[in-house]
Write an enzyme that holds these catalytic residues in place. Structure first.
Site, PDB file in Angstrom:
ATOM      1  N   PHE A 110      29.182  60.029  24.996  1.00 56.06           N
ATOM      2  CA  PHE A 110      30.572  59.706  24.688  1.00 56.06           C
ATOM      3  C   PHE A 110      31.495  60.661  25.449  1.00 56.06           C
ATOM      4  O   PHE A 110      31.151  61.822  25.659  1.00 56.06           O
ATOM      5  CB  PHE A 110      30.840  59.865  23.188  1.00 56.06           C
ATOM      6  CG  PHE A 110      30.118  58.889  22.305  1.00 56.06           C
ATOM      7  CD1 PHE A 110      30.613  57.606  22.114  1.00 56.06           C
ATOM      8  CD2 PHE A 110      28.947  59.251  21.652  1.00 56.06           C
ATOM      9  CE1 PHE A 110      29.959  56.705  21.287  1.00 56.06           C
ATOM     10  CE2 PHE A 110      28.277  58.356  20.820  1.00 56.06           C
ATOM     11  CZ  PHE A 110      28.782  57.079  20.643  1.00 56.06           C
ATOM     12  N   GLY A 111      32.678  60.175  25.848  1.00 58.18           N
ATOM     13  CA  GLY A 111      33.685  61.090  26.367  1.00 58.18           C
ATOM     14  C   GLY A 111      34.335  60.665  27.658  1.00 58.18           C
ATOM     15  O   GLY A 111      33.758  59.948  28.469  1.00 58.18           O
TER      16      GLY A 111
ATOM     17  N   ASN B 162      32.957  73.323  22.071  1.00 57.26           N
ATOM     18  CA  ASN B 162      31.968  72.387  22.616  1.00 57.26           C
ATOM     19  C   ASN B 162      31.231  73.039  23.787  1.00 57.26           C
ATOM     20  O   ASN B 162      31.312  72.587  24.921  1.00 57.26           O
ATOM     21  CB  ASN B 162      32.708  71.114  23.062  1.00 57.26           C
ATOM     22  CG  ASN B 162      31.777  70.032  23.532  1.00 57.26           C
ATOM     23  OD1 ASN B 162      30.620  69.991  23.126  1.00 57.26           O
ATOM     24  ND2 ASN B 162      32.257  69.163  24.396  1.00 57.26           N
TER      25      ASN B 162
ATOM     26  N   ASP C 280      42.192  64.743  24.805  1.00 51.47           N
ATOM     27  CA  ASP C 280      40.775  64.701  24.409  1.00 51.47           C
ATOM     28  C   ASP C 280      39.887  64.853  25.648  1.00 51.47           C
ATOM     29  O   ASP C 280      38.863  64.183  25.798  1.00 51.47           O
ATOM     30  CB  ASP C 280      40.460  63.395  23.664  1.00 51.47           C
ATOM     31  CG  ASP C 280      39.213  63.528  22.788  1.00 51.47           C
ATOM     32  OD1 ASP C 280      38.872  64.668  22.423  1.00 51.47           O
ATOM     33  OD2 ASP C 280      38.588  62.498  22.470  1.00 51.47           O
TER      34      ASP C 280
END
Length: 418
Positions: free
Chosen positions: A324-325, A96, A306
């Protein structure tokens, strides 16, 4: 550094000292002696902490750091520091980044940046070039350079034939393929779980079907091709059932669950707080209970924090526009221990080492010392002062947690929280 751990309860089912209180002497990076009491005259660092427990070092199979490309979120050095203070001795780092980790040179860069760090870094290579889902990346070359798995981070591979070819090709060098369980044609532009809360709040929903369809497809492909498939961050009760059935049928499939999906429900969305905008989205209480049961039964192979740091400009904004995240390393063990017993928690944080071919070091005399030091019983409230990460986007801020890491010993280095 030579270290003497005093009166430590050993949590390691593979060790004859399992659940026994022992002194542990570490010399030159190896466990030289384990005994009820060790007295020593030579120079060592003696560690004596309240309710000290030790286990095999914890492994996170899916963290994201910003570097290269998004250093404002988190550099590799800062990310590995965060992992160490959170109790993790080994982390697998997602592709990522910018550029995406899709070549041998990208893998080499990550490994070289992590050299000499207390936390061991295991790169995950992108499955497709640029994570665009069109052409397979240099899987064999990346594998030779040290990539432990191949995964387009949180991007769906819409072309089923591409997953089929990846599973077939990867068998030539015993590689692990990951496929994110998400069908964008079903999810459309959804932001949260499609259920009562999404309707009540007027937010576009992502149905559980979007996850379950993709898992069903990938399991059929795995049955056809053989190979090894890992499904990261499942979030629904039917996903647990599908994977349980596949394992029963002898397929080489493993899966993980994100700590947020294991502990939190979509009821939190009532605040419209973007810290709870996650992928996969927070689901219902029924889903959370099914995930917890799946973890305890061993259907779910392990837990991931995560960890996904997002800069404030992309998180503290309108819900529709927020990324998101959530970060997750610092709160992972405390959240996990809040819902399961100590042995189950340690199992959930170490079992996926076998899947990702990460070294497993039993706590026994003569073994390499890769240890996590922790107190499994302390109760505390997670606040911003507990965040080591550069980014502060944690879904667990303000939550009551149980259990906390003291630090780690790995790569001949000791890291302790102050």
């Amino acid at each position: 550094m030579n270290v003497l751990l005093k009166s430590a309860v050993i949590v390691d089912p593979t060790s004859k000292h399992h659940l026994k209180k022992r002194d542990v002497l570490i010399e030159n990076g190896k466990i030289s002696k384990i005994s009820t009491s060790i007295s020593i005259t030579k120079k060592v660092k003696e560690i004596e902490l309240p309710n000290l427990h030790i286990s095999q070092g914890w492994f996170d199979p899916g963290v994201s750091f910003g570097e290269p490309g998004f250093e404002e979120r988190e550099t590799l050095t800062q990310g590995l520091k965060t992992a160490a203070h959170s109790g993790f001795t080994q982390v697998a780092v997602n592709a990522n980044t910018y550029p995406v980790t899709d070549s041998k040179s990208n893998i080499k860069f990550l490994r070289s940046k992590a050299e000499g760090q207390p936390v061991s870094l295991y790169p995950i290579g992108a499955l497709t070039l640029g994570s665009k889902g069109v052409d397979l990346a240099e899987l064999y070359d990346m594998s030779n350079e040290g990539a432990v798995s191949f995964y387009d981070y949180k991007k769906s591979i819409e072309n089923a034939n591409l997953i089929k070819i990846a599973l077939q090709y990867s068998q030539n060098f015993d590689a692990l393929v990951q496929s994110f369980p998400f069908d964008p044609s079903v999810a459309r532009n959804g932001m949260v779980n499609e259920e009562v809360n999404s309707t009540k709040l007027g937010l576009k929903g992502i149905p559980a079907l979007a996850e379950e369809l993709q898992i069903s497809r990938d399991l059929y492909l795995l049955e056809y091709t053989g190979g090894k498939l890992h499904i990261p961050t499942i979030s629904t009760q039917k996903s647990v059932r599908l994977i349980k059935e596949a394992k029963k049928n002898g397929l080489q499939v493993s899966c993980s669950v994100a700590i947020a999906n294991l502990c939190l429900t979509d009821d939190l969305l009532e605040s419209f707080d973007t810290r709870y905008k996650l992928m996969p989205p927070l689901r219902t209480l029924a889903d959370v209970k099914a995930l917890q049961k799946g973890l305890k039964e061993g259907v779910i192979d392990g837990v991931t924090s995560d960890h996904d740091p997002i800069d404030i400009e992309h998180k503290k904004t309108e819900f529709d526009h927020a990324k998101f995240g959530s970060i997750g390393l610092e709160s992972c063990f405390g959240a996990l221990r809040s819902i399961v017993d100590t042995e189950t928690a340690i199992e959930a944080l170490t079992r996926l080492k076998l899947v990702f071919k990460v070294p497993v070091n039993t706590i026994t005399e003569g073994a390499v010392a890769t240890l996590t030091l922790f107190d499994p019983d302390i109760s505390w409230t997670f606040s911003e002062k507990d965040i080591v990460s550069t980014s502060k986007n944690s879904a667990f801020l303000g939550k009551e947690l149980k259990g906390k890491a003291y630090g780690i010993y790995n790569n001949r280095k000791l890291v302790l929280n102050s």
